[in-house]
Design an enzyme around this catalytic site. Sequence first.
Site, mmCIF file in Angstrom:
data_model
loop_
_atom_site.group_PDB
_atom_site.id
_atom_site.type_symbol
_atom_site.label_atom_id
_atom_site.label_comp_id
_atom_site.label_asym_id
_atom_site.label_seq_id
_atom_site.Cartn_x
_atom_site.Cartn_y
_atom_site.Cartn_z
ATOM 1 N N ASP A 418 4.674 -3.148 3.623
ATOM 2 C CA ASP A 418 3.899 -2.691 2.472
ATOM 3 C C ASP A 418 4.836 -2.334 1.312
ATOM 4 O O ASP A 418 5.870 -1.704 1.511
ATOM 5 C CB ASP A 418 3.073 -1.471 2.896
ATOM 6 C CG ASP A 418 2.118 -0.994 1.818
ATOM 7 O OD1 ASP A 418 1.365 -1.823 1.298
ATOM 8 O OD2 ASP A 418 2.141 0.211 1.512
ATOM 9 N N GLU A 448 5.302 -7.493 0.964
ATOM 10 C CA GLU A 448 4.255 -7.502 -0.057
ATOM 11 C C GLU A 448 4.933 -7.389 -1.421
ATOM 12 O O GLU A 448 5.452 -6.343 -1.791
ATOM 13 C CB GLU A 448 3.291 -6.324 0.117
ATOM 14 C CG GLU A 448 2.179 -6.332 -0.942
ATOM 15 C CD GLU A 448 1.594 -4.967 -1.241
ATOM 16 O OE1 GLU A 448 0.647 -4.907 -2.040
ATOM 17 O OE2 GLU A 448 2.089 -3.966 -0.699
ATOM 18 N N ASP A 513 -6.504 -6.162 -1.617
ATOM 19 C CA ASP A 513 -6.176 -5.580 -2.923
ATOM 20 C C ASP A 513 -6.713 -6.388 -4.096
ATOM 21 O O ASP A 513 -6.429 -6.043 -5.247
ATOM 22 C CB ASP A 513 -4.651 -5.463 -3.075
ATOM 23 C CG ASP A 513 -4.051 -4.415 -2.155
ATOM 24 O OD1 ASP A 513 -4.678 -3.359 -1.981
ATOM 25 O OD2 ASP A 513 -2.964 -4.653 -1.603
#
Length: 671
Positions: A418, A448, A513
Site C-alpha cells: 500500500d 501501489e 480507489d
Amino acid sequence: MKKLFFSILMLVSVLSFSVNIVFVNSIQSDEMRLIASFNDYEPISMSYENGLWKYTVNLPEGRYLYRYSYGNDTVLDPRNPEIAEFENQVYSLRIVSDISKNILGDGKTNSLKFENTRKYINPVSPGEIYVSIEVDPTDAFDVEIVSNSSEMEKEKIPMKNTVIYRFHLKCDFRILKYRFRISDGIFIDYGYGENNDFFEFDFDNPPIGYLNIPEWAKGGIVYQIFPERFKNGDESNDKTDKQSWYGDEKNQYTLGELSNGFFGGDLRGIIESLDYLKDFNIGSIYMNPIFQAPSTHKYDTTDYLRIDDSFGDEEIFSELVEKSHEKGINIILDGVFNHSGTGFFAMEQNFIFQEKSKYLNWYHILKYPIEEVNGSYLNWSGYASLPKFNHDSEEVRGYIASVTGKWFSKGIDGWRLDTVDQFTYSFLSGFLYPVIKSISKDSIVVGEYWKNANIYFDNTCMNSVMNYLFRDAAISFSKGGNAGNFINSVNEYLKEYPPQITDGIWNMLGSHDTERISTILNENTDAIKTAVALQMTFKGSPVIYYGDEIGMTGADDPECRKPYFWKEEMQNHEIREFYKILSKIRADNTCLKTGKLEFIPSKASVLIFKRYDENGEIKVVINSRNRTVKLDYDLIGDAIYTDLITGNPVDTLYEVTGRQILILKSSDGEI
C-alpha cells in the site's frame, strides 16, 4: 516513419569548413560503386576493408543523395532511413552539418551513454542479464556486443532523441565479459578504460540487485477482492448491525452504508466462489486487507498477526490458501506497512504512557500530550486515525519482518504494498523487498503507485506495480480515442520498465480507489468491451476488480465498494460472457500472456498490434469509434486467420467496422 524529401535539384551550401565523410556498407559482392550527388551521380568505385565496402570523401555542409551499385543492381543504404527523390529516383539522404555536431559515418562517437544503473546494467538472475547502451541516432549506424555469453538477443529501442540498443544475454560463466562494437564508417570498440578492455559482471556479486518475477505471475489474470463486500459465506461471524446485502427495495445504498456499514463478506465466501473464479481463468487473488481492524476497509490495522474476526480465523485462511492452490490460484495479501490504526498495540501504549512509553520510536511523535488529532504525530494523508510508522526503527522493521514471515509460512504467494510513495527508497530496497524475497524467493511484490514507477524498479524496491498508466490509456482509447495516443502512452512505460517484469505488471481498469469501468464508460457495453479486449490481450497481467466482470457500476469510493451482485437478474450477462471468452483466449494462447508485442501502423481510431512467441502469433484489431475505417492494405495477406471471439474464418481485411474487435490467429499456427 521514413522522411521523404522531394526536390528538383540538390543545393549544397559551401561554408568555411568541410568534413571527412565515410560511406560504408556490408553488401556481399565482388565490386561496389557509389552513385552520389556530389559527383554528378557518376559511379565511384569503393574499396573493400575488413568485410566492409568504404568510400571516404571531404564534403562541405549540405544535403547529399546517394545509392550503392553492384552488378546490375542499385540499392539504398539499408542503415540510413532518410530518403529523398531526384528525377523520379529515390536516393538515400545524407546531411552534413557543423563539424561540432554528430555526423553519421565520420568514425567518431560523441554521444555514447553507458552507466552503472539498471537502465544499462539489468541483472535478472544468475547467468541472465540485460545490457544496454544509448546513442544519438546521428552518431552511429549500429551497435553490436561482443561477449562470452551463450545466448544473445538484440533489440533496438527508439527513444525521444536517442536510440537504446538492448542485449539480452545468458552466460554459462560466473563472470560475464563484454564490450560494445559501434559501426560508424569504421568499427569502434567501446569497453572499460583507455584500452577498451572487456567490461566484467560478476554474477556471484552483482553490483545491482537481481530483479525478476516468478513464472506463475507472468501474464496471469488477477482478481481483486474487497473481502467485506464480495460474498457472505458464514453468517455466524456477521456484525449484529450488518446492512442488507442488496440495499433497499430498489437496490440502492446510502453513502454512509457504503462507507462504514458492514455487509458480512468473509473468507468462507471466497472459498465458496473459487469455482466461479476459475470460470474466468483467474490465476491469482489479491485481497484488500484481511487483518484485525475496526473499519470495513481494514487499512486501520490493529493486529497484523491476526485475521479479522468478521472474516474468519487462521484455520479458514489456511483452507482458503490450500483450496486456491489446488485450483492453481495464488494468494496475494495487502501489506499496509506505511501506517497502522490507532488501536495498534504500540500506538495504544503511546496514548496511555505518553513520554514514558516504550514505543515512542515506532512512530513520529510531534508533540505531547499524544492525542488522536492532526499535529500530534505524523499520519497518512491527514488522517489522525492512521499514524505513520517510523521505518528507521529497528523494532518496527523487526515487527514487519515477522508479519511477512508468518503469512508466508501460511502459504501466501506475495504482497501488494500500500502507498509505496510514502516509503523511502532505502527502506524498500534496503529492507522490505530483500526481506520478502529472502523469505519467499518465488513471490511477487506489487507496489501501489499511480505514476511511472521506473524509479522503484531502478532501486529494486518491488517487482511489479499497479499499472494505473495502462488504465488511463485504455479508458481514453475506449472512449473513442486515437490509437496513436494509446501507443505513445503505453510506450512511455514499456520502453523504460525492465523488460523481465513487464509481463507481470498489473493492468487494471479499476480498483477500490476508483470509479468502476462501467461507470466511467457510461455503461456503454461496446466501450466496455473495447477496454476489456485491450486488457486481456495486452502485455502485462490483467486485473479484474470484483464485479467489473458482471457490469457493476459505482462512482469513486465508497460507491465502487458495493456488495457483489450475485443475483443473476442484476448482472450484465453480455459483459460477463465477453470476460469469459476473452479470459479463455488469453489462457489458451501463451503469446498473449508472455509473448512479444509489436504495434502495426493503422489509422486514427483503429489500434492494431500483434503478440507472438515460438508457439504462434495473434493479431489484435480494435476500432474505438462507431464508424467504419478503411485500411491502406489488406491486413491478412495470403494467410487465413480465425477470429477467436466468433470462431469465424477471416481471409481478407481491408476495413474495420465501427467498434469492431478482432482477435486473429493464423489457421496454420505459423507466425
